[in-house]
Design a protein around this motif. Structure first.
Motif, PDB file in Angstrom:
ATOM      1  N   MET A  22       0.842  -1.213   0.000  1.00 57.95           N
ATOM      2  CA  MET A  22       0.000   0.000   0.000  1.00 57.95           C
ATOM      3  C   MET A  22       0.870   1.254   0.000  1.00 57.95           C
ATOM      4  O   MET A  22       1.871   1.337   0.685  1.00 57.95           O
ATOM      5  N   ASN A  23       0.452   2.220  -0.795  1.00 51.71           N
ATOM      6  CA  ASN A  23       1.149   3.500  -0.837  1.00 51.71           C
ATOM      7  C   ASN A  23       0.547   4.474   0.165  1.00 51.71           C
ATOM      8  O   ASN A  23      -0.671   4.600   0.261  1.00 51.71           O
ATOM      9  N   TYR A  24       1.417   5.156   0.897  1.00 50.66           N
ATOM     10  CA  TYR A  24       0.972   6.237   1.763  1.00 50.66           C
ATOM     11  C   TYR A  24       1.567   7.556   1.268  1.00 50.66           C
ATOM     12  O   TYR A  24       2.590   7.575   0.588  1.00 50.66           O
ATOM     13  N   LEU A  25       0.894   8.629   1.646  1.00 54.75           N
ATOM     14  CA  LEU A  25       1.375   9.970   1.311  1.00 54.75           C
ATOM     15  C   LEU A  25       1.523  10.748   2.614  1.00 54.75           C
ATOM     16  O   LEU A  25       0.844  10.437   3.602  1.00 54.75           O
ATOM     17  N   ILE A  26       2.389  11.752   2.596  1.00 49.43           N
ATOM     18  CA  ILE A  26       2.459  12.656   3.746  1.00 49.43           C
ATOM     19  C   ILE A  26       2.124  14.067   3.274  1.00 49.43           C
ATOM     20  O   ILE A  26       2.640  14.533   2.246  1.00 49.43           O
ATOM     21  N   GLY A  27       1.227  14.696   4.011  1.00 49.11           N
ATOM     22  CA  GLY A  27       0.887  16.089   3.753  1.00 49.11           C
ATOM     23  C   GLY A  27       1.354  16.930   4.920  1.00 49.11           C
ATOM     24  O   GLY A  27       1.326  16.475   6.067  1.00 49.11           O
ATOM     25  N   MET A  28       1.805  18.141   4.636  1.00 43.13           N
ATOM     26  CA  MET A  28       2.381  18.956   5.697  1.00 43.13           C
ATOM     27  C   MET A  28       1.973  20.410   5.515  1.00 43.13           C
ATOM     28  O   MET A  28       1.891  20.902   4.397  1.00 43.13           O
ATOM     29  N   ASP A  29       1.740  21.055   6.635  1.00 43.92           N
ATOM     30  CA  ASP A  29       1.436  22.489   6.602  1.00 43.92           C
ATOM     31  C   ASP A  29       2.428  23.190   7.522  1.00 43.92           C
ATOM     32  O   ASP A  29       2.444  22.942   8.729  1.00 43.92           O
ATOM     33  N   ILE A  30       3.281  24.023   6.944  1.00 44.01           N
ATOM     34  CA  ILE A  30       4.250  24.783   7.748  1.00 44.01           C
ATOM     35  C   ILE A  30       3.691  26.186   7.944  1.00 44.01           C
ATOM     36  O   ILE A  30       3.703  27.005   7.026  1.00 44.01           O
ATOM     37  N   GLY A  31       3.151  26.436   9.121  1.00 48.95           N
ATOM     38  CA  GLY A  31       2.571  27.752   9.391  1.00 48.95           C
ATOM     39  C   GLY A  31       3.475  28.588  10.265  1.00 48.95           C
ATOM     40  O   GLY A  31       4.506  28.103  10.749  1.00 48.95           O
ATOM     41  N   GLY A  32       3.104  29.832  10.485  1.00 51.44           N
ATOM     42  CA  GLY A  32       3.889  30.712  11.337  1.00 51.44           C
ATOM     43  C   GLY A  32       3.943  30.201  12.774  1.00 51.44           C
ATOM     44  O   GLY A  32       4.921  30.430  13.491  1.00 51.44           O
ATOM     45  N   THR A  33       2.895  29.483  13.198  1.00 52.20           N
ATOM     46  CA  THR A  33       2.817  29.015  14.581  1.00 52.20           C
ATOM     47  C   THR A  33       3.191  27.542  14.714  1.00 52.20           C
ATOM     48  O   THR A  33       4.015  27.178  15.537  1.00 52.20           O
ATOM     49  N   ASN A  34       2.573  26.692  13.905  1.00 51.96           N
ATOM     50  CA  ASN A  34       2.787  25.251  14.020  1.00 51.96           C
ATOM     51  C   ASN A  34       3.163  24.601  12.699  1.00 51.96           C
ATOM     52  O   ASN A  34       2.802  25.099  11.626  1.00 51.96           O
ATOM     53  N   VAL A  70       5.990   5.197   2.098  1.00 50.25           N
ATOM     54  CA  VAL A  70       5.550   6.568   1.789  1.00 50.25           C
ATOM     55  C   VAL A  70       6.057   6.954   0.398  1.00 50.25           C
ATOM     56  O   VAL A  70       7.255   6.880   0.130  1.00 50.25           O
ATOM     57  N   SER A  71       5.137   7.325  -0.491  1.00 50.53           N
ATOM     58  CA  SER A  71       5.513   7.639  -1.871  1.00 50.53           C
ATOM     59  C   SER A  71       6.042   9.058  -2.041  1.00 50.53           C
ATOM     60  O   SER A  71       6.929   9.297  -2.847  1.00 50.53           O
ATOM     61  N   VAL A  72       5.461   9.991  -1.306  1.00 53.30           N
ATOM     62  CA  VAL A  72       5.782  11.394  -1.577  1.00 53.30           C
ATOM     63  C   VAL A  72       5.344  12.263  -0.405  1.00 53.30           C
ATOM     64  O   VAL A  72       4.433  11.884   0.353  1.00 53.30           O
ATOM     65  N   ILE A  73       6.011  13.381  -0.257  1.00 52.14           N
ATOM     66  CA  ILE A  73       5.609  14.378   0.747  1.00 52.14           C
ATOM     67  C   ILE A  73       5.148  15.647   0.023  1.00 52.14           C
ATOM     68  O   ILE A  73       5.850  16.141  -0.865  1.00 52.14           O
ATOM     69  N   TRP A  96       0.992  13.805  -4.790  1.00 53.80           N
ATOM     70  CA  TRP A  96       0.744  12.481  -5.382  1.00 53.80           C
ATOM     71  C   TRP A  96       0.458  12.641  -6.888  1.00 53.80           C
ATOM     72  O   TRP A  96       0.994  11.920  -7.722  1.00 53.80           O
ATOM     73  N   GLY A  97      -0.343  13.630  -7.219  1.00 48.77           N
ATOM     74  CA  GLY A  97      -0.644  13.916  -8.632  1.00 48.77           C
ATOM     75  C   GLY A  97       0.614  14.325  -9.383  1.00 48.77           C
ATOM     76  O   GLY A  97       0.852  13.883 -10.509  1.00 48.77           O
ATOM     77  N   ALA A 101      -0.650   7.387 -11.781  1.00 50.35           N
ATOM     78  CA  ALA A 101      -2.082   7.361 -12.073  1.00 50.35           C
ATOM     79  C   ALA A 101      -2.820   6.727 -10.903  1.00 50.35           C
ATOM     80  O   ALA A 101      -2.440   5.672 -10.426  1.00 50.35           O
ATOM     81  N   ARG A 102      -3.847   7.431 -10.437  1.00 52.97           N
ATOM     82  CA  ARG A 102      -4.613   6.871  -9.331  1.00 52.97           C
ATOM     83  C   ARG A 102      -5.735   6.001  -9.860  1.00 52.97           C
ATOM     84  O   ARG A 102      -6.323   6.299 -10.876  1.00 52.97           O
TER      85      ARG A 102
END
Lengths: 323, 323
Positions: A1-13, A64-67, A316-317, A322-323
């Motif tokens: 199974m492929n997993y992806l990681i998503g990340m949000d780098i904000g000013g606070t967290n 993990v395929s991609v961040i 991922w795209g 291809a999904r």
């Protein structure tokens, strides 16, 4: 199974999430950004967060395929560079390379609001719509357009600065150097500012009792919402005025972009009908009926997770699988 | 050798042109549209025009790969239907099928302004730019955006109605049902209307001498241009005001679309610096400097041929033949 990681780098967290290829958020961790310690420090921390996320989720990093990463400010998503992000104090930071080097994974970056809107478009309130205008009302007012299922970037990847359309009704000076930008009034900051200004001018409001000994600076948009609910005339006036201004700004965006749906997110979306009633009324009056008749307006569904899921799926795209 | 045919069906004339695959216009013929005789009559005429064009150019019809057609109004370019074109009095007309049936050739249709802008983007003033905002100033004010080399359609193929952005400075009623649309002032009609209104209000101008016994209705935008050149204060005022309004409208479009270049065409572009000086000044003041610094502004180069070449090349692209 492929997993992806998503990340949000904000000013606070910094928030990292493990996402499956259907966009389901499986696990999420959060750390303070501590941007003041410099970008290297932040990237070292992100490297450890990714290890931690994988460990906590009980998977191997090789699964993990991609961040995908969302950062504020102006981004070059092709080169993977954060060109300028004021609240991180980053200029020309090679975000994608730095994170890739520390994790051994392919990394794609983009603007955080675009990723938020992409998340809502693919998995949230705008699921199934081809032409999506997403806006976030927070400290500022940001927007992103998805046309035929594809993010619209424009020249210099700078499209969609709805918050910097000028309004003759507004006379506040904006951080961008202009005077009268929509976001100086239509934002959490802007709502509080309008109320504060009226109180300084001697208007009477229930908000003064709540503030007691605090200075007017302590007033927030949440206070204005609360006062609105108590029927406070000043709060009602500020909310109606803000909604009217937002309606006028959106009218220009609808006429130029022709979206099928507008999705409204960010903390300001919590104001809900207090803001949207007058916005909708103004927007209807200010666009050709052919636009209004086919337009849907919704609030965002995924809250803070939209950016995580959006950046994971966008990456991922871009990885070309291809999904 | 492959040839293409580009066609512009306007309220007054039908123009057909033979174009090579590099976008060079080789031969062109023109006939009055006579839309009042019905769409069948117009299509029969077009069938004959195509035969005539091929004959005059000395080629075989079998050498023509595709016909591209621009028509005014709302178009469904995928279904090939002219949904509504006021000045042809066409509603739900199957333009592509009708012309294909009479010529035996594949036909693709699109909005005439989009085709004009596409022509300028591929072969004209915006050659080499990826993100092109094209506007035409004529009876009305129309616009089309090309993003990353691709036409931007939006939902319902309705994007880009710059002429129907509302301006608080304008109080004219628009044919679309709203009041204050940009094109009611910023257009050939709008320039003449502003001058006429001022003359009715008792303003003095050299234009009154030119009109002599003619009614004020005879006044045109060309008269205002001529009076501007003679230093007529009213004409200068009208042109400056119109340019200022256009600058404000373009500011919204630049902030939302982020074009690399704005190309200005249509009959109104003949006003040139009379209109563009104040437009540029206003636009510079009304957009974030990051947009202005990277923006080029040019007038269209191909005049009436842009639509012919644009529709021929767009159809060639849609035929899916790699150039």
């Amino acid at each position: 199974m492929n997993y992806l990681i998503g990340m949000d780098i904000g000013g606070t967290n910094v928030v990292c999430g493990l996402v499956d290829t259907k966009g389901k958020l499986l696990h999420k961790i959060k750390q303070p950004t501590e941007a003041s310690k410099g970008s290297s420090y932040v990237f070292d921390k992100i490297g450890l967060m990714i290890e931690d996320l994988v460990l906590q989720a009980g998977i191997e990093k090789s699964q993990v395929s991609v961040i995908g990463v969302g950062t504020p400010g102006f981004i070059d998503p092709i080169k993977g560079i954060t060109l300028f992000a004021g609240n991180l104090r980053w200029t020309q930071v090679h975000t994608a390379d730095e994170i890739s080097r520390r994790t051994g994974l392919p990394v794609f970056i983009d603007n955080d609001v675009r990723m938020y809107v992409y998340g809502e478009a693919v998995c949230g309130a705008a699921r199934g719509y081809e032409h999506v205008l997403g806006i976030t009302i927070g400290t500022g007012l940001a927007a992103s357009m998805i046309n035929n299922g594809q993010l619209y970037y424009g020249g210099g990847y700078m499209a969609g600065e709805l918050g910097h359309i000028l309004m003759p009704e507004i006379s506040y000076r904006c951080g961008c150097g202009m005077t009268g930008c929509l976001e100086t009034a239509v934002s959490g900051t802007g709502i509080a500012r309008q109320a504060r200004e009226q109180l300084e001018n001697g208007r009477v409001s229930i908000m003064q009792e709540w503030l007691k000994d605090s200075s007017l600076e302590a007033l927030t948009a949440a206070d204005v919402s609360k006062a609105f609910d108590a029927g406070d005339p000043l709060a009602v006036e500020v909310m109606n005025h803000t909604g009217m201004l937002l309606g006028k700004g959106l009218a220009a965006a609808v006429t130029l972009y022709s979206p099928d749906i507008i999705v409204i997110g960010g903390g300001g979306a919590l104001a809900g009908e207090r803001l949207f009633a007058s916005m909708r009324e103004q927007l209807k009056q200010s666009v050709y009926s052919g636009y209004w008749d086919r337009l849907t307006i919704k609030t965002a569904e995924m809250l803070d997770d939209a950016g995580i899921v959006g950046s994971a799926l966008a990456a991922w795209g871009r990885l070309g699988i291809a999904r």
